[in-house]
Design an enzyme around this catalytic site. Structure first.
Site, PDB file in Angstrom:
ATOM      1  N   GLY A  75       0.838  -1.205   0.000  1.00  0.00           N
ATOM      2  CA  GLY A  75       0.000   0.000   0.000  1.00  0.00           C
ATOM      3  C   GLY A  75       0.869   1.249   0.000  1.00  0.00           C
ATOM      4  NE  ARG A 118      -1.139 -21.303 -16.555  1.00  0.00           N
ATOM      5  CZ  ARG A 118      -0.183 -21.662 -15.736  1.00  0.00           C
ATOM      6  NH1 ARG A 118      -0.411 -22.577 -14.834  1.00  0.00           N
ATOM      7  NH2 ARG A 118       1.013 -21.141 -15.828  1.00  0.00           N
ATOM      8  CG  ASP A 178       4.109  -7.135   7.142  1.00  0.00           C
ATOM      9  OD1 ASP A 178       3.577  -6.437   6.247  1.00  0.00           O
ATOM     10  OD2 ASP A 178       3.451  -7.803   7.962  1.00  0.00           O
ATOM     11  CB  THR A 189       3.935  -0.141   7.378  1.00  0.00           C
ATOM     12  OG1 THR A 189       2.765  -0.145   8.214  1.00  0.00           O
ATOM     13  CG2 THR A 189       5.122  -0.343   8.290  1.00  0.00           C
ATOM     14  CG  ASP A 228      -1.174  -0.572   9.190  1.00  0.00           C
ATOM     15  OD1 ASP A 228      -1.750   0.502   8.976  1.00  0.00           O
ATOM     16  OD2 ASP A 228      -1.559  -1.658   8.704  1.00  0.00           O
ATOM     17  CG  ASP A 237       2.454  -3.656  10.385  1.00  0.00           C
ATOM     18  OD1 ASP A 237       3.345  -3.053   9.758  1.00  0.00           O
ATOM     19  OD2 ASP A 237       1.505  -4.219   9.829  1.00  0.00           O
ATOM     20  NE  ARG A 267      -4.786  -6.182   6.264  1.00  0.00           N
ATOM     21  CZ  ARG A 267      -5.815  -6.868   5.769  1.00  0.00           C
ATOM     22  NH1 ARG A 267      -6.048  -8.097   6.168  1.00  0.00           N
ATOM     23  NH2 ARG A 267      -6.590  -6.351   4.852  1.00  0.00           N
TER      24      ARG A 267
HETATM   25  O1  F6P Z   1      -0.950  -2.022   5.506  1.00  0.00           O
HETATM   26  C1  F6P Z   1      -1.429  -0.753   5.389  1.00  0.00           C
HETATM   27  C2  F6P Z   1      -2.905  -0.708   5.185  1.00  0.00           C
HETATM   28  O2  F6P Z   1      -3.137   0.642   5.185  1.00  0.00           O
HETATM   29  C3  F6P Z   1      -3.745  -1.462   6.224  1.00  0.00           C
HETATM   30  O3  F6P Z   1      -3.936  -0.752   7.399  1.00  0.00           O
HETATM   31  C4  F6P Z   1      -5.023  -1.662   5.459  1.00  0.00           C
HETATM   32  O4  F6P Z   1      -5.759  -2.767   5.943  1.00  0.00           O
HETATM   33  C5  F6P Z   1      -4.538  -1.921   4.092  1.00  0.00           C
HETATM   34  O5  F6P Z   1      -3.332  -1.213   3.945  1.00  0.00           O
HETATM   35  C6  F6P Z   1      -5.543  -1.519   3.033  1.00  0.00           C
HETATM   36  O6  F6P Z   1      -5.004  -1.725   1.790  1.00  0.00           O
HETATM   37  P1  F6P Z   1      -5.790  -1.521   0.424  1.00  0.00           P
HETATM   38  O7  F6P Z   1      -5.178  -0.347  -0.245  1.00  0.00           O
HETATM   39  O8  F6P Z   1      -5.610  -2.760  -0.320  1.00  0.00           O
HETATM   40  O9  F6P Z   1      -7.234  -1.239   0.750  1.00  0.00           O
END
Ligand code: F6P
Length: 366
Positions: free
Chosen positions: A13, A91, A122, A144, A146, A148, A190
């Site tokens: 992301g 496929r 990660d 990130t 988050d 994490d 998440r």
């Molecule tokens: O990992 C970062 C994050 O922002 C999470 O908190 C969230 O669940 C996820 O990305 C959402 O990603 P997407 O862009 O696929 O909706």
């Protein structure tokens, strides 16, 4: 080994500060006389041989990174569906996952890369660890919102996201107080509730539910009732998207798509449905979603992202491959990627931060 050409890419992301890393990598690598290929859309660019320079040259140069320091997103594009070990193809009219990692390795050599700087979370670091085991010279840069990843004190993007949520809480506080409402603000996070916890403290929220502390509805309701009885007939709650009730699972939208993570959806609405029948106040839910991921990085994130980019180039120069740069305050160091992904970082329910939040009256429901 003498370096002539490196690749740089952003994966997972997006996150405020990615462009600041790309800029720092490009400027410092160019100063060493290296060529820099901007790989497009994470590892997908190495599957399809896509690379980009916004100014139409083959390689990234000073012109390409001019003015991008303060811009959110990533000029290289990104994807969270780019795992070459589980690559989704069609496929016979059906989507299936295949392993195209050998193609990635072949294309890395085809592009004449001496090293690759991969900026990701990660998930991306796990992919990089496997590609490094196949002989690619990789240096990781953690990102990130988050926060994490355990191997680094923090990552860029987190502060920007918390600032964004805090500003939204301030606005919601005004309208919640005016209308005597309970406002539940659903935020990203998440598996880790850092954004929720920090913004709940910074925004003066009254309730906060996190993935790390499964909640019971009754204490949350009690808090709202108590506040009303004390003359404050409104409350603000911060809900991490991965929050779950005691004995329950997180809230998801449908099954997992091939090659992607399962989509979290509805944690705020679920809590609102549980709270609303038990109180006589209007309950509203605001889902901040991707608003938290966009926007200009705050200065802390710009500085950290720049330092990460500079250090990543140093690691390449020193042949420190299979490593990820990390903040160990006050220094930027490098750690083996294997160590970086060995364990996730989550909020410690018994830690000081949660204790401080409880001390100022934030109710977690557990
Ligand atoms: O990992 C970062 C994050 O922002 C999470 O908190 C969230 O669940 C996820 O990305 C959402 O990603 P997407 O862009 O696929 O909706």
């Amino acid at each position: 080994m003498s370096i002539k050409r490196i690749g740089v890419m952003t994966g997972g992301g997006d996150c405020p500060g990615l462009n600041a890393v790309v800029r720092a990598v490009t400027l410092t690598a160019r100063a060493r006389g290296w060529e820099v290929l901007g790989i497009e859309d994470a590892t997908n660019g190495l599957v399809d041989l896509d690379y980009r320079s916004p100014h139409g040259n083959r390689f990234l140069d000073e012109q390409d990174v001019e003015g991008i320091l303060s811009r959110g997103g990533t000029i290289l594009g990104t994807s969270n569906k780019s795992d070459p070990f589980h690559y989704v193809v069609e496929r016979d009219g059906e989507k299936v996952e295949v392993d195209v990692s050998d193609r990635v390795v072949a294309n890395y050599h085809e592009l004449g890369l001496d090293a690759l700087i991969s900026i990701g979370g990660d998930g991306s670091m796990r992919i990089m660890q496997r590609l490094a085991a196949k002989g690619l010279n990789i240096v990781g840069v953690p990102k990130t919102i988050d926060q994490d990843l355990a191997a680094t004190d923090t990552t860029f993007g987190f502060q920007t996201a918390v600032q964004c949520v805090t500003e939204c809480i301030d606005r919601l506080q005004d309208t919640a107080e005016s209308h005597d409402r309970v406002m539940l603000v659903e935020v990203m996070g998440r598996d880790a509730g850092f954004i929720a916890l920090h913004s709940a403290i910074a925004g003066g929220a009254h309730l906060c539910v996190l993935p790390e502390i499964p909640y019971r509805v009754e204490p949350l309701v009690e808090k709202i009732r108590r506040r009303k009885a004390e003359g404050h007939p409104y409350s603000i709650g911060v809900v991490a998207e991965g929050a779950r009730p005691v004995g329950g699972a997180a809230s998801y939208e449908g099954p997992r798509e091939l090659g992607a993570m399962r989509k979290l959806f509805g944690a705020g609405a679920r809590l609102a449905e549980a709270i609303a029948p038990r109180i006589d106040l209007d309950v509203r839910v605001v889902v901040l979603g991707h608003i938290q991921r966009g926007g200009s990085p705050v200065q802390f994130d710009r500085v950290l992202a720049t330092r990460f980019g500079v250090k990543a180039v140093e690691c390449v120069a020193e042949g420190r491959f299979g490593h990820m740069v990390a903040l160990r305050t006050p220094d930027i160091v490098s750690v083996p990627i294997a160590e970086a992904v060995a364990r996730p970082r989550t909020v410690d329910p018994d830690g000081q931060l949660v204790a401080a939040a409880r001390a100022v009256g934030i109710e977690f429901g557990g």
